[in-house]
Scaffold this motif. Structure first.
Motif, mmCIF file in Angstrom:
data_model
loop_
_atom_site.group_PDB
_atom_site.id
_atom_site.type_symbol
_atom_site.label_atom_id
_atom_site.label_comp_id
_atom_site.label_asym_id
_atom_site.label_seq_id
_atom_site.Cartn_x
_atom_site.Cartn_y
_atom_site.Cartn_z
ATOM 1 N N HIS A 210 0.863 -1.188 0.000
ATOM 2 C CA HIS A 210 0.000 0.000 0.000
ATOM 3 C C HIS A 210 0.892 1.229 0.000
ATOM 4 C CE1 HIS A 210 -3.655 -2.372 0.859
ATOM 5 N NE2 HIS A 210 -2.745 -3.191 1.321
ATOM 6 N N LYS A 300 -15.066 -12.570 8.338
ATOM 7 C CA LYS A 300 -14.556 -12.769 6.988
ATOM 8 C C LYS A 300 -13.126 -13.273 7.083
ATOM 9 C CE LYS A 300 -15.732 -8.172 6.586
ATOM 10 N NZ LYS A 300 -15.800 -6.844 6.034
ATOM 11 N N ARG A 303 -7.344 -12.158 6.116
ATOM 12 C CA ARG A 303 -6.684 -11.189 5.249
ATOM 13 C C ARG A 303 -7.518 -9.917 5.121
ATOM 14 N NH1 ARG A 303 -2.731 -12.422 0.956
ATOM 15 N NH2 ARG A 303 -2.030 -10.337 0.443
ATOM 16 N N GLU A 304 -8.851 -10.087 4.874
ATOM 17 C CA GLU A 304 -9.713 -8.913 4.712
ATOM 18 C C GLU A 304 -9.804 -8.118 6.004
ATOM 19 O OE1 GLU A 304 -13.583 -9.675 2.857
ATOM 20 O OE2 GLU A 304 -12.611 -11.370 1.840
ATOM 21 N N THR A 305 -9.940 -8.818 7.104
ATOM 22 C CA THR A 305 -10.039 -8.123 8.392
ATOM 23 C C THR A 305 -8.768 -7.313 8.664
ATOM 24 O OG1 THR A 305 -11.379 -9.951 9.174
ATOM 25 C CG2 THR A 305 -10.518 -8.455 10.841
ATOM 26 N N GLU A 307 -6.532 -6.218 6.493
ATOM 27 C CA GLU A 307 -6.435 -5.101 5.541
ATOM 28 C C GLU A 307 -7.363 -3.951 5.963
ATOM 29 O OE1 GLU A 307 -4.467 -4.636 2.921
ATOM 30 O OE2 GLU A 307 -3.856 -6.603 2.133
ATOM 31 N N GLU A 308 -8.589 -4.290 6.352
ATOM 32 C CA GLU A 308 -9.551 -3.262 6.762
ATOM 33 C C GLU A 308 -9.076 -2.511 7.988
ATOM 34 O OE1 GLU A 308 -13.699 -5.397 5.593
ATOM 35 O OE2 GLU A 308 -13.475 -4.744 7.671
ATOM 36 N N ARG A 309 -8.565 -3.260 8.939
ATOM 37 C CA ARG A 309 -8.123 -2.620 10.179
ATOM 38 C C ARG A 309 -6.921 -1.719 9.939
ATOM 39 N NH1 ARG A 309 -9.677 -5.364 15.798
ATOM 40 N NH2 ARG A 309 -11.849 -5.587 15.245
ATOM 41 N N VAL A 311 -6.389 0.029 7.246
ATOM 42 C CA VAL A 311 -6.931 1.271 6.684
ATOM 43 C C VAL A 311 -7.510 2.128 7.806
ATOM 44 C CG1 VAL A 311 -8.726 2.232 5.179
ATOM 45 C CG2 VAL A 311 -7.352 0.270 4.409
ATOM 46 N N GLN A 312 -8.305 1.481 8.685
ATOM 47 C CA GLN A 312 -8.895 2.223 9.817
ATOM 48 C C GLN A 312 -7.804 2.819 10.705
ATOM 49 O OE1 GLN A 312 -11.199 -0.619 12.021
ATOM 50 N NE2 GLN A 312 -12.624 -0.978 10.321
ATOM 51 N N ASP A 315 -6.364 5.906 9.247
ATOM 52 C CA ASP A 315 -7.335 7.008 9.152
ATOM 53 C C ASP A 315 -7.656 7.628 10.490
ATOM 54 O OD1 ASP A 315 -7.560 6.873 6.523
ATOM 55 O OD2 ASP A 315 -9.480 5.793 6.452
#
Ligand SMILES: [Mn+2]
Length: 493
Positions: A210, A300, A303-305, A307-309, A311-312, A315
């Protein structure tokens, strides 16, 4: 719960989790040794589908004489079953019937526990916990060098070669154990199988980069957790990579390693954020940390969790550099500091002038040399930090009253030349805040990372509801006060 409570039972079985690792083996070994010291018989078993294959563990059992038995079809019903490095009833340990159950573990508490338990999820290894309990019972694990070596290796492997150690108790054990270095070296050098070497390579090929925040996410197949450390350490050396998270998902757990070379991201904070409310936890320090998540908590794929965390996480924070920030105090409320009693220790009272010392507290280690002006402050929250005499006298009045306080880990000072360790509290005197100082403050509406005017490579985190505070007489003296404490320290003007 203390070890001596176990001595009244007759038929005692110690069981560690299936597919044991070095920490599980060392923990069971420690209890076996404790029982032997007390002339009690006990058995140490593990169950599950697989017998130990890994060469470092086979070496450990053989060379360190770990008295463990693979007993997949165990049918006896002992008076006392002690599970180590895991929790009875969980998926990672085959259930053994027993009249009474005790649990000794360092993972997050996952269930209402059946029977007795000692769980310290802030500690790096179950070996450390067993070591501490044995000392508490009046025995010295150093009396058996093979056991001492096993305990060291347990901590070593559970904290990614000691790199993710953060609790002072872990450090105490590291410093104290007398070990066979050669055996450790041998085991460390047959840690990874050729298959795992391949897992490492495959994982690195599948990185997710990223660019905006310069972080890498790498998923590996389920493997020895030490591989995650190897991957993330290596990946962090890449140019334009400031943070790396390497993880795997197995049916029993999601394990991850975090590495950061960004001063705006503390690896341990990120690890805790990744695991928050997911039945796991994280530990480590600013640069290196690790953690785990319970798969049952995931809605889920991991990997998705993750990645999402991430980003959070990026932010969520506002970053403030106090050195070049002026807050708009016209919109802030003025407060007056309420007089407080704190503790302080004059270092020359503890060790002679010029002694090189190590100060160990729950927050970490500080190395310094005793000089005439050096004091330690003990804050309201029990935080311990060095302070110079002139700064101390400008804000506080010394008294001759003793200062008392209870600690989760009592701060101590070690003479780095002789190794002598002294507790701090017997030397602590009370100091009182002088006069009144005026500050401006406002509750935070967004989490903040604050680099104070004195800490350029380390930030303090503030959450929503904590107070951003600045001294009226020094616009760059900005700091954060926890929401729950603010009204104890300040009153409205
Ligand atoms: Mn462990």
């Amino acid at each position: 719960m203390e070890l001596k409570e176990f001595l009244k039972y007759k038929n005692i079985v110690i069981q560690c989790h299936d597919n044991p690792d070095a920490d599980a083996l060392a923990s069971g070994y420690a209890l076996m040794w404790y029982f032997a010291q007390n002339k009690k018989e006990a058995r140490f078993i593990y169950r599950g589908r697989n017998e130990i294959q890994k060469s470092n563990l086979k070496m450990m059992i053989k060379e360190l004489e770990v008295p463990v038995k693979y007993d997949p079809f165990f049918t006896d019903e002992p008076d006392l079953l002690i599970t180590v490095d895991c929790q009875y009833g969980q998926k990672n340990i085959t259930t053994t019937k027993a009249k009474r159950v005790a649990i000794i573990d360092h993972h997050q508490k996952v269930t209402t526990l059946p029977g007795m338990a000692r769980i310290r999820s802030d500690i790096g290894s179950c070996s450390t916990l067993c070591w501490d309990m044995i000392r508490e019972a009046g025995f010295n694990p150093n009396d058996n060098r093979l056991l001492a070596t096993a305990l060291y290796y347990g901590l070593y492997t559970d904290t990614n070669r000691l790199s993710e150690v953060s609790h002072p108790l872990d450090r105490d054990m590291m410093d104290t154990l007398v070990i066979n270095k050669g055996t450790i070296t041998e085991m460390v050098n047959s840690n990874i199988s050729l298959d795992e070497l391949q897992i490492t390579g495959k994982a690195i090929l599948n990185y997710e980069y990223h660019a905006s925040n310069k972080y890498l996410v790498i998923e590996a197949e389920a493997c020895d957790p030490c591989i995650l450390g190897v991957i993330s350490d290596f990946a962090l050396e890449t140019e334009n990579v400031d943070v790396c998270v390497a993880f795997y998902q197995s049916p029993y757990e999601v394990k991850f390693s975090v590495r950061s070379c960004s001063k705006e991201v503390h690896a341990d904070e990120l690890a805790a954020f990744l695991a928050e409310d997911l039945g796991g936890g994280g530990g480590g320090h600013n640069l290196k940390a690790g953690g785990s998540i319970q798969p049952d908590y995931l809605k889920k794929p991991a990997r998705e969790t993750i990645e999402e965390r991430l980003v959070q996480y990026y932010d969520r924070y506002l970053v403030i550099y106090a050195k070049n920030t002026k807050l708009n105090t016209s919109k802030m409320q003025a407060y007056e500091k309420i007089a407080q009693s704190l503790g302080c220790v004059k270092l020359t009272d503890v060790f002679p002038l010029g002694t090189p010392i190590n100060i160990r507290t729950l927050e970490g280690d500080v190395d310094t040399v005793v000089d005439k002006e050096a004091y330690l402050m003990i804050g309201v929250e029990g935080e311990v930090y060095p302070i110079k005499e002139n700064k101390l006298l400008s804000s506080y009045q010394l008294t001759n009253f003793v200062f008392t306080r209870e600690f989760e880990y009592e701060p101590r000072i070690k003479n780095r030349v002789t190794g002598e360790v002294k507790f701090v509290m017997p030397y602590a005197k009370t100091v009182r805040t002088l006069g009144t100082s005026i500050v401006f403050a406002q509750p935070l509406k967004q989490p903040v990372k604050l680099f104070t005017a004195w800490t350029e490579d380390k930030y303090y985190s503030g959450d929503v509801g904590d107070y951003l505070t600045v001294r009226a007489d020094d616009e760059h003296d900005i700091y954060i006060v926890k929401g729950a404490l603010f009204n104890k320290f300040y009153k409205r003007r």
